[in-house]
Design a protein around this motif. Sequence first.
Motif, mmCIF file in Angstrom:
data_model
loop_
_atom_site.group_PDB
_atom_site.id
_atom_site.type_symbol
_atom_site.label_atom_id
_atom_site.label_comp_id
_atom_site.label_asym_id
_atom_site.label_seq_id
_atom_site.Cartn_x
_atom_site.Cartn_y
_atom_site.Cartn_z
ATOM 1 N N HIS A 1 0.801 -1.625 0.167
ATOM 2 C CA HIS A 1 -0.092 -0.077 0.162
ATOM 3 C C HIS A 1 1.209 1.542 -0.040
ATOM 4 N N ILE A 2 1.974 1.356 1.147
ATOM 5 C CA ILE A 2 2.798 2.040 0.321
ATOM 6 C C ILE A 2 3.860 2.356 -0.543
ATOM 7 N N VAL A 3 4.035 0.846 -1.160
ATOM 8 C CA VAL A 3 4.193 1.809 -2.868
ATOM 9 C C VAL A 3 3.246 2.181 -4.128
ATOM 10 N N GLN A 4 2.725 1.488 -3.716
ATOM 11 C CA GLN A 4 0.832 2.057 -4.656
ATOM 12 C C GLN A 4 1.207 3.540 -4.756
ATOM 13 N N ALA A 5 0.478 4.290 -3.248
ATOM 14 C CA ALA A 5 0.532 5.449 -2.362
ATOM 15 C C ALA A 5 1.896 6.444 -3.538
ATOM 16 N N ARG A 6 3.111 5.807 -3.556
ATOM 17 C CA ARG A 6 4.544 6.497 -3.571
ATOM 18 C C ARG A 6 4.610 6.354 -5.591
ATOM 19 N N GLN A 7 3.425 5.762 -6.361
ATOM 20 C CA GLN A 7 3.737 5.872 -7.634
ATOM 21 C C GLN A 7 2.724 6.241 -7.849
ATOM 22 N N LEU A 8 1.797 6.465 -7.036
ATOM 23 C CA LEU A 8 0.560 7.615 -8.070
ATOM 24 C C LEU A 8 0.745 8.918 -7.545
ATOM 25 N N ALA A 9 2.139 9.400 -6.239
ATOM 26 C CA ALA A 9 2.279 10.560 -5.962
ATOM 27 C C ALA A 9 3.475 10.939 -7.467
ATOM 28 N N MET A 10 4.453 10.259 -7.705
ATOM 29 C CA MET A 10 5.124 10.382 -9.134
ATOM 30 C C MET A 10 4.064 10.367 -9.775
ATOM 31 N N PHE A 11 3.075 9.817 -10.283
ATOM 32 C CA PHE A 11 1.836 9.581 -11.777
ATOM 33 C C PHE A 11 1.650 11.391 -12.430
ATOM 34 N N PHE A 12 0.766 11.911 -10.331
ATOM 35 C CA PHE A 12 0.664 13.068 -10.261
ATOM 36 C C PHE A 12 1.588 14.241 -10.730
ATOM 37 N N ALA A 13 3.459 14.047 -10.665
ATOM 38 C CA ALA A 13 4.234 14.308 -10.601
ATOM 39 C C ALA A 13 3.941 14.833 -11.705
ATOM 40 N N LYS A 14 4.219 13.834 -12.374
ATOM 41 C CA LYS A 14 3.984 13.650 -13.996
ATOM 42 C C LYS A 14 3.022 15.116 -14.516
ATOM 43 N N LYS A 15 2.136 14.166 -14.238
ATOM 44 C CA LYS A 15 0.673 14.934 -15.013
ATOM 45 C C LYS A 15 0.635 16.337 -14.957
ATOM 46 N N LEU A 16 0.493 16.859 -13.367
ATOM 47 C CA LEU A 16 0.562 17.810 -13.449
ATOM 48 C C LEU A 16 1.706 18.927 -13.063
ATOM 49 N N THR A 17 2.881 18.948 -12.952
ATOM 50 C CA THR A 17 3.640 19.764 -12.494
ATOM 51 C C THR A 17 4.770 19.363 -14.128
ATOM 52 N N LYS A 18 5.433 20.683 -14.738
ATOM 53 C CA LYS A 18 6.769 20.583 -15.615
ATOM 54 C C LYS A 18 8.410 19.812 -15.349
ATOM 55 N N ALA A 19 8.055 19.221 -13.840
ATOM 56 C CA ALA A 19 9.261 18.553 -14.016
ATOM 57 C C ALA A 19 9.658 17.974 -14.166
ATOM 58 N N SER A 20 11.193 17.344 -14.727
ATOM 59 C CA SER A 20 11.548 16.006 -15.381
ATOM 60 C C SER A 20 11.387 14.728 -14.959
ATOM 61 N N LEU A 21 11.581 13.645 -15.424
ATOM 62 C CA LEU A 21 11.790 12.834 -14.171
ATOM 63 C C LEU A 21 12.516 12.681 -13.376
ATOM 64 N N ALA A 22 13.253 12.664 -13.402
ATOM 65 C CA ALA A 22 14.795 12.950 -12.781
ATOM 66 C C ALA A 22 14.573 14.002 -11.000
ATOM 67 N N SER A 23 14.368 15.130 -11.463
ATOM 68 C CA SER A 23 13.412 16.082 -10.615
ATOM 69 C C SER A 23 12.415 14.879 -9.832
ATOM 70 N N ILE A 24 11.500 14.562 -10.327
ATOM 71 C CA ILE A 24 10.509 13.961 -9.573
ATOM 72 C C ILE A 24 10.743 12.664 -8.710
ATOM 73 N N GLY A 25 12.044 12.411 -9.815
ATOM 74 C CA GLY A 25 12.539 10.987 -8.772
ATOM 75 C C GLY A 25 12.721 11.399 -7.117
ATOM 76 N N THR A 26 13.514 12.917 -7.524
ATOM 77 C CA THR A 26 14.521 12.892 -6.558
ATOM 78 C C THR A 26 13.739 13.220 -5.181
ATOM 79 N N GLN A 27 12.692 13.888 -5.826
ATOM 80 C CA GLN A 27 11.916 14.697 -4.558
ATOM 81 C C GLN A 27 11.386 13.877 -3.727
ATOM 82 N N ILE A 28 10.684 12.678 -4.750
ATOM 83 C CA ILE A 28 10.174 11.638 -3.938
ATOM 84 C C ILE A 28 11.039 10.458 -3.228
#
Length: 475
Positions: free
Chosen positions: A410-437
Amino acid sequence: MGETAQSVWVKCLSFIQDNITPQAYKTWFEPIKAVKLTDNALSIQVPSKFFYEWLEEHYVKLLKVSLTRELGDNAKLVYVIRMENTYGNKQPFTEKIPSSQRTRISSQDIDSPLRNKSPELKNPFIIPGIRNVKIDSQLNPNYSFDNFLEGDSNRLARNAGMAVSNKPGGTSFNPLLVFGGVGLGKTHLAHSIGVEVKDKYPEKTVLYISAEKFTQQYIESVKKNNRNDFIHFYQIIDVLIVDDIQLLSGKAGTQDVFFHIFNHLHQNGKQVILTSDKAPVDMQDIEQRLLSRFKWGLSAELQHPDFETRVSIIKNKLYRDGVEMPEDIVEFLANNIKTNIRELEGAIISLIAHSSFNKKNITIELAKKIVQNYVKHTKKEVSIEYIQKVVSDYFQMDVETLQSKTRKRHIVQARQLAMFFAKKLTKASLASIGTQIGKRDHATVLHACKTVNNLSTTDKQFKKFVEDLDKKLTL
């Protein structure tokens, strides 16, 4: 013939008036002044770039017919854009040739210092390293200090910008980094500094470029094996303005080349101006050596404008576009669109357009309708930090747990959802999203996005998670 610009224009207006509604005539033709008649070319003065674009889009045929009736088949029309203002005698202007006439107007017809302005950036590799090469500054003359209104929200940034434009490279504001949210005037201020420098120091080479375009040029130079020419080109600039510097995030090669260019310019007393949507301390995936240089000068924040400043912005915009609006409607707009100046100006343009198209007066009801549509259709910018908080709260865990190394489902899924929405709703690069999450790499983020997409189509419960979070994050 004895005709003057005024007499020709009066006859044109008489024809135009018979062919459009009284309100459209009052709004779009009364503010025009005829300024010059040379052979078959009539120059007309309009109060803003928006005004010129509106005429071109909606009334170009009418103008052409009326002008041809008066001046014959070879009639030409030249627009002079001149913003009248109350800030002293400076009147920035440019001249535009309507698209329908462009091929028939020779360059000597246009007495404008901005004749060489081109929307395309000139190839920076043609004559590398030669000082007298003519570089198009890419500045927009409509962005000036005159129409960048001062308020508590921008005073520091505006005053620092003026100091830099008076003495580029000669103040302690080098680099000047202007940061703030979407639509608060970062790009406007950056252009204003460049325009002012060109006005005061015509011999200085000024260049405005977006970080995205800079990156594209760099990639191209590596492909063509002329990286050194690229660096030499940027080293001859006196005032370099780079917009959206945060977009260099995760791009190691571009950061490296920018580092060398920055050092050369700074050591040689040249001025660097940067804009960003976040402060240096919040920038992710930018090398420390570069971040430390961003902090050498002044970092000035543009904040949300207060009510008085918003009223001034609306009134200034109306004044420049030659439109009158009742005070209560001005205050209604200022009260309801609070966070974004671009939205505020967009709402005014929509209001004028609706009023003109539908031949209606501008009323408070119309204003309410426009504001409702405007605010409803505007997507809110969200941060990765905010996304993590919303997702954590939804799954009743704290952000530390979300970011932790645990492999509990359930924690892995929550983390994946956070990454999914970060890609969808921000202009951040994949690398930047990964670093912050949770300090993950870009491959993990890519895998997370694919997993969320797959589970959304196969797992009803998971699909509900996605829909619930989407509502919470985009409301």
